[in-house]
Design a protein around this motif. Structure first.
Motif, PDB file in Angstrom:
ATOM      1  N   ALA A 128      44.503  34.834  32.767  1.00  0.00           N
ATOM      2  CA  ALA A 128      45.706  34.393  33.480  1.00  0.00           C
ATOM      3  C   ALA A 128      46.457  35.587  34.052  1.00  0.00           C
ATOM      4  O   ALA A 128      46.960  35.531  35.182  1.00  0.00           O
ATOM      5  N   ALA A 129      46.538  36.677  33.291  1.00  0.00           N
ATOM      6  CA  ALA A 129      47.231  37.872  33.788  1.00  0.00           C
ATOM      7  C   ALA A 129      46.547  38.403  35.044  1.00  0.00           C
ATOM      8  O   ALA A 129      47.214  38.773  36.022  1.00  0.00           O
ATOM      9  N   LEU A 130      45.207  38.431  35.036  1.00  0.00           N
ATOM     10  CA  LEU A 130      44.479  38.870  36.235  1.00  0.00           C
ATOM     11  C   LEU A 130      44.710  37.916  37.397  1.00  0.00           C
ATOM     12  O   LEU A 130      44.927  38.347  38.530  1.00  0.00           O
ATOM     13  N   SER A 131      44.698  36.632  37.124  1.00  0.00           N
ATOM     14  CA  SER A 131      44.899  35.631  38.173  1.00  0.00           C
ATOM     15  C   SER A 131      46.281  35.749  38.798  1.00  0.00           C
ATOM     16  O   SER A 131      46.434  35.711  40.019  1.00  0.00           O
ATOM     17  N   VAL A 132      47.290  35.905  37.950  1.00  0.00           N
ATOM     18  CA  VAL A 132      48.665  36.044  38.450  1.00  0.00           C
ATOM     19  C   VAL A 132      48.790  37.321  39.267  1.00  0.00           C
ATOM     20  O   VAL A 132      49.379  37.330  40.351  1.00  0.00           O
ATOM     21  N   GLU A 133      48.212  38.417  38.780  1.00  0.00           N
ATOM     22  CA  GLU A 133      48.298  39.703  39.482  1.00  0.00           C
ATOM     23  C   GLU A 133      47.545  39.658  40.804  1.00  0.00           C
ATOM     24  O   GLU A 133      48.036  40.147  41.821  1.00  0.00           O
ATOM     25  N   ILE A 134      46.355  39.071  40.802  1.00  0.00           N
ATOM     26  CA  ILE A 134      45.561  38.991  42.031  1.00  0.00           C
ATOM     27  C   ILE A 134      46.313  38.202  43.100  1.00  0.00           C
ATOM     28  O   ILE A 134      46.205  38.495  44.286  1.00  0.00           O
ATOM     29  N   GLY A 135      47.093  37.225  42.661  1.00  0.00           N
ATOM     30  CA  GLY A 135      47.861  36.428  43.608  1.00  0.00           C
ATOM     31  C   GLY A 135      48.929  37.214  44.341  1.00  0.00           C
ATOM     32  O   GLY A 135      49.477  36.741  45.329  1.00  0.00           O
ATOM     33  N   THR A 136      49.212  38.441  43.875  1.00  0.00           N
ATOM     34  CA  THR A 136      50.263  39.236  44.503  1.00  0.00           C
ATOM     35  C   THR A 136      49.718  40.408  45.326  1.00  0.00           C
ATOM     36  O   THR A 136      50.492  41.159  45.890  1.00  0.00           O
ATOM     37  N   VAL A 137      48.396  40.582  45.355  1.00  0.00           N
ATOM     38  CA  VAL A 137      47.814  41.726  46.076  1.00  0.00           C
ATOM     39  C   VAL A 137      46.701  41.256  47.011  1.00  0.00           C
ATOM     40  O   VAL A 137      46.223  40.130  46.915  1.00  0.00           O
ATOM     41  N   ASP A 138      46.269  42.158  47.867  1.00  0.00           N
ATOM     42  CA  ASP A 138      45.150  41.891  48.777  1.00  0.00           C
ATOM     43  C   ASP A 138      43.877  41.741  47.940  1.00  0.00           C
ATOM     44  O   ASP A 138      43.489  42.657  47.206  1.00  0.00           O
ATOM     45  N   PRO A 139      43.187  40.597  48.013  1.00  0.00           N
ATOM     46  CA  PRO A 139      42.024  40.363  47.159  1.00  0.00           C
ATOM     47  C   PRO A 139      40.862  41.321  47.422  1.00  0.00           C
ATOM     48  O   PRO A 139      39.999  41.496  46.573  1.00  0.00           O
ATOM     49  N   ASP A 140      40.830  41.940  48.599  1.00  0.00           N
ATOM     50  CA  ASP A 140      39.737  42.867  48.906  1.00  0.00           C
ATOM     51  C   ASP A 140      40.032  44.294  48.458  1.00  0.00           C
ATOM     52  O   ASP A 140      39.172  45.163  48.555  1.00  0.00           O
ATOM     53  N   HIS A 141      41.253  44.522  47.956  1.00  0.00           N
ATOM     54  CA  HIS A 141      41.648  45.888  47.600  1.00  0.00           C
ATOM     55  C   HIS A 141      40.784  46.459  46.467  1.00  0.00           C
ATOM     56  O   HIS A 141      40.266  47.570  46.588  1.00  0.00           O
ATOM     57  N   TYR A 142      40.634  45.704  45.379  1.00  0.00           N
ATOM     58  CA  TYR A 142      39.921  46.234  44.227  1.00  0.00           C
ATOM     59  C   TYR A 142      38.449  46.524  44.530  1.00  0.00           C
ATOM     60  O   TYR A 142      37.968  47.626  44.247  1.00  0.00           O
ATOM     61  N   PRO A 143      37.697  45.573  45.135  1.00  0.00           N
ATOM     62  CA  PRO A 143      36.298  45.888  45.440  1.00  0.00           C
ATOM     63  C   PRO A 143      36.157  47.086  46.378  1.00  0.00           C
ATOM     64  O   PRO A 143      35.266  47.919  46.186  1.00  0.00           O
ATOM     65  N   SER A 144      37.022  47.185  47.388  1.00  0.00           N
ATOM     66  CA  SER A 144      36.898  48.322  48.309  1.00  0.00           C
ATOM     67  C   SER A 144      37.258  49.625  47.607  1.00  0.00           C
ATOM     68  O   SER A 144      36.645  50.667  47.864  1.00  0.00           O
ATOM     69  N   LEU A 145      38.239  49.574  46.708  1.00  0.00           N
ATOM     70  CA  LEU A 145      38.594  50.766  45.931  1.00  0.00           C
ATOM     71  C   LEU A 145      37.407  51.212  45.073  1.00  0.00           C
ATOM     72  O   LEU A 145      37.043  52.395  45.050  1.00  0.00           O
ATOM     73  N   LEU A 146      36.779  50.252  44.374  1.00  0.00           N
ATOM     74  CA  LEU A 146      35.632  50.596  43.533  1.00  0.00           C
ATOM     75  C   LEU A 146      34.477  51.142  44.369  1.00  0.00           C
ATOM     76  O   LEU A 146      33.821  52.113  43.963  1.00  0.00           O
ATOM     77  N   ASN A 147      34.226  50.537  45.507  1.00  0.00           N
ATOM     78  CA  ASN A 147      33.135  51.007  46.366  1.00  0.00           C
ATOM     79  C   ASN A 147      33.340  52.450  46.802  1.00  0.00           C
ATOM     80  O   ASN A 147      32.376  53.194  46.960  1.00  0.00           O
ATOM     81  N   ARG A 148      34.585  52.856  46.974  1.00  0.00           N
ATOM     82  CA  ARG A 148      34.872  54.247  47.367  1.00  0.00           C
ATOM     83  C   ARG A 148      34.776  55.205  46.188  1.00  0.00           C
ATOM     84  O   ARG A 148      34.417  56.368  46.357  1.00  0.00           O
ATOM     85  N   LEU A 149      35.087  54.735  44.992  1.00  0.00           N
ATOM     86  CA  LEU A 149      35.225  55.644  43.856  1.00  0.00           C
ATOM     87  C   LEU A 149      34.038  55.687  42.906  1.00  0.00           C
ATOM     88  O   LEU A 149      33.842  56.682  42.204  1.00  0.00           O
ATOM     89  N   ILE A 150      33.255  54.631  42.848  1.00  0.00           N
ATOM     90  CA  ILE A 150      32.204  54.546  41.833  1.00  0.00           C
ATOM     91  C   ILE A 150      30.979  55.371  42.220  1.00  0.00           C
ATOM     92  O   ILE A 150      30.410  55.217  43.292  1.00  0.00           O
TER      93      ILE A 150
END
Length: 197
Positions: A128-150
């Motif tokens: 639920a915490a992830l769901s609530v947080e995701i609802g407040t940010v750009d959903p593509d942000h995390y995958p694109s961040l990981l793709n740049r950093l991993i």
């Protein structure tokens, strides 16, 4: 106030203003904001789902988990409260009792029932915490961040998950993701139950 603006925005002064009272008058009823939050935590969730059919533990525990999911989305400020020990107020104790009651007819020991219910509780709270947080940010942000950093050499399992595109679209239907994860957790509990028969 907390539902609209978060727990950090709640103060005794704002509460007094909302209900048309003097701030000092509130202190005749609650000692401070911390005590107020204890009462809020007891009252806000409301009663747990009433599952009288104890023969279907999986259905009852699924309903219980779904009820908690709904509570956390109706009152996201609850997720901002730090767990300060086991539930002790009547509202939270009722939810814990209902969760344990869902497993009453199983052959699990009382300790195993508590462990199972706490595992489900922590899963629901985290999802639920992830769901609530995701609802407040750009959903593509995390995958694109990981793709740049991993670096695949350093994080091969995460790189494989990224290559499989597992993070894309995860926020499109958080309830489906939640039910999938819950199903896996309940499968594990079922394995334990079957092994005891």
């Amino acid at each position: 106030l907390a539902d609209a603006d978060g727990l950090g925005a709640l103060s005794m002064a704002r509460l007094a203003d909302r209900i048309g009272s003097g701030t000092m008058s509130l202190y005749r009823h609650v000692a401070n904001k911390d005590e107020l939050v204890v009462f809020m935590l007891s009252a806000a969730p409301g009663p747990p789902p009433d599952d009288s059919d104890r023969t279907n533990w999986r259905g009852a525990l699924s309903n219980w988990a779904g009820g908690l999911w709904d509570v956390y989305h109706r009152h996201p400020w609850i997720l901002q409260t730090a767990a300060s020990g086991p539930p002790a107020d009547p509202g939270q104790v009722a939810w814990l009792d209902a969760g344990l009651g869902a497993l009453a007819a199983t052959p699990l020991s009382e300790r195993e029932k508590l462990a199972a219910v706490m595992a489900v509780l922590h899963f629901v709270r985290g999802a639920a915490a992830l769901s609530v947080e995701i609802g407040t940010v750009d959903p593509d942000h995390y995958p694109s961040l990981l793709n740049r950093l991993i670096d695949p050499a350093r994080f091969p399992a995460l790189a494989a998950a990224l290559d499989a595109d597992v993070f894309s679209g995860a926020s499109d239907d958080p309830l489906t993701e939640f039910r999938s994860g819950l199903g896996q957790l309940l499968d594990g509990i079922d394995t334990r139950i079957v092994s005891k028969r």
